[in-house]
Design a protein around this motif. Structure first.
Motif, PDB file in Angstrom:
ATOM      1  N   VAL A 108       0.744  -1.309  -0.044  1.00  0.00           N
ATOM      2  CA  VAL A 108       0.065   0.038   0.013  1.00  0.00           C
ATOM      3  C   VAL A 108       0.886   1.227  -0.036  1.00  0.00           C
ATOM      4  O   VAL A 108       1.596   1.286   0.776  1.00  0.00           O
ATOM      5  N   VAL A 109       0.649   2.186  -0.936  1.00  0.00           N
ATOM      6  CA  VAL A 109       1.237   3.327  -0.974  1.00  0.00           C
ATOM      7  C   VAL A 109       0.299   4.386  -0.377  1.00  0.00           C
ATOM      8  O   VAL A 109       0.878   5.547   0.279  1.00  0.00           O
ATOM      9  N   CYS A 110      -0.911   4.419  -0.633  1.00  0.00           N
ATOM     10  CA  CYS A 110      -2.173   5.427  -0.216  1.00  0.00           C
ATOM     11  C   CYS A 110      -3.387   4.585  -0.260  1.00  0.00           C
ATOM     12  O   CYS A 110      -3.441   3.684  -0.550  1.00  0.00           O
ATOM     13  N   ARG A 129       6.980   8.506  -1.366  1.00  0.00           N
ATOM     14  CA  ARG A 129       8.199   9.474  -1.261  1.00  0.00           C
ATOM     15  C   ARG A 129       7.803  10.903  -1.069  1.00  0.00           C
ATOM     16  O   ARG A 129       8.316  11.560  -2.195  1.00  0.00           O
ATOM     17  N   LEU A 130       7.242  11.189  -0.027  1.00  0.00           N
ATOM     18  CA  LEU A 130       6.641  12.700   0.262  1.00  0.00           C
ATOM     19  C   LEU A 130       7.783  13.398   1.004  1.00  0.00           C
ATOM     20  O   LEU A 130       7.413  14.311   1.580  1.00  0.00           O
ATOM     21  N   ALA A 176       1.834  12.858   6.217  1.00  0.00           N
ATOM     22  CA  ALA A 176       1.736  11.655   5.578  1.00  0.00           C
ATOM     23  C   ALA A 176       0.242  11.519   5.682  1.00  0.00           C
ATOM     24  O   ALA A 176      -0.224  10.189   4.958  1.00  0.00           O
ATOM     25  N   VAL A 177      -0.726  12.026   6.208  1.00  0.00           N
ATOM     26  CA  VAL A 177      -2.110  12.015   6.228  1.00  0.00           C
ATOM     27  C   VAL A 177      -2.705  13.429   6.086  1.00  0.00           C
ATOM     28  O   VAL A 177      -2.203  14.273   6.868  1.00  0.00           O
ATOM     29  N   ALA A 227      -1.006  15.566  -7.383  1.00  0.00           N
ATOM     30  CA  ALA A 227       0.438  15.776  -7.041  1.00  0.00           C
ATOM     31  C   ALA A 227       0.791  15.080  -6.074  1.00  0.00           C
ATOM     32  O   ALA A 227       2.159  14.697  -6.171  1.00  0.00           O
ATOM     33  N   LEU A 228       0.347  14.829  -5.120  1.00  0.00           N
ATOM     34  CA  LEU A 228       1.008  14.086  -4.072  1.00  0.00           C
ATOM     35  C   LEU A 228       1.173  12.345  -4.454  1.00  0.00           C
ATOM     36  O   LEU A 228       2.185  11.820  -4.092  1.00  0.00           O
ATOM     37  N   VAL A 229       0.053  12.031  -5.247  1.00  0.00           N
ATOM     38  CA  VAL A 229       0.487  10.736  -5.725  1.00  0.00           C
ATOM     39  C   VAL A 229       1.376  10.477  -6.724  1.00  0.00           C
ATOM     40  O   VAL A 229       1.999   9.514  -6.633  1.00  0.00           O
TER      41      VAL A 229
END
Length: 150
Positions: free
Chosen positions: A93-95, A117-118, A126-127, A143-145
């Motif tokens: 899981v990434v998101c 990789r944020l 991260a949330v 953009a975040l994804v």
């Protein structure tokens, strides 16, 4: 001892226990699918069914998040994770989208695992709380994804 309060540990909440049971079911279902050529399509159907079962406000946001994530990162595979719509790379899981109803919260969240990789210095979010998915929010999610995979 004077001034010492005793507290009882209640363990996991009912919602947390339910999420763990859901995750166990998901793992069993995923294991059965390993021999199925159509496992990705089945996993996405499960995600869409979970979204369809959400209350209106959560469902509307989850539908938009799903559309944005799958468009912005077609390499991420939809799957259920602890009963939540999630998006994985090579099974990890990434998101994920957590409805407000899931843990009786006042807002839904979009979360990223440590695989995303944020990174931005010594501390980064991260949330993210979601109360509405507007066009501006969709742009930020995309953009975040995208950043999470770089």
């Amino acid at each position: 001892m004077a001034g010492t309060e005793t507290t009882t540990h209640e363990g996991f909440s009912a919602e947390e226990r339910a999420a763990m049971k859901e995750h166990a079911r998901e793992l069993k279902q995923e294991a059965r699918r390993r021999s199925t050529a159509d496992k990705a399509a089945e996993a996405e159907r499960d995600v869409l069914a979970k979204i369809a079962g959400m209350r209106d406000s959560d469902r509307n946001m989850a539908e938009r998040v799903h559309a944005v994530v799958t468009a912005a990162a077609p390499g991420l595979a939809p799957k259920l994770w602890y009963g939540m719509p999630a998006y994985a790379l090579d099974g990890k899981v990434v998101c994920y989208f957590q409805s407000a109803e899931k843990f009786t919260s006042r807002y839904a969240t979009l979360g990223f695992s440590d695989l995303a990789r944020l990174d931005d210095g010594a501390m980064w979010p991260a949330v993210f709380a979601l109360t509405e998915v507007t066009p501006e929010v969709e742009t930020r999610i995309a953009a975040l994804v995208g950043q999470s995979l770089n």
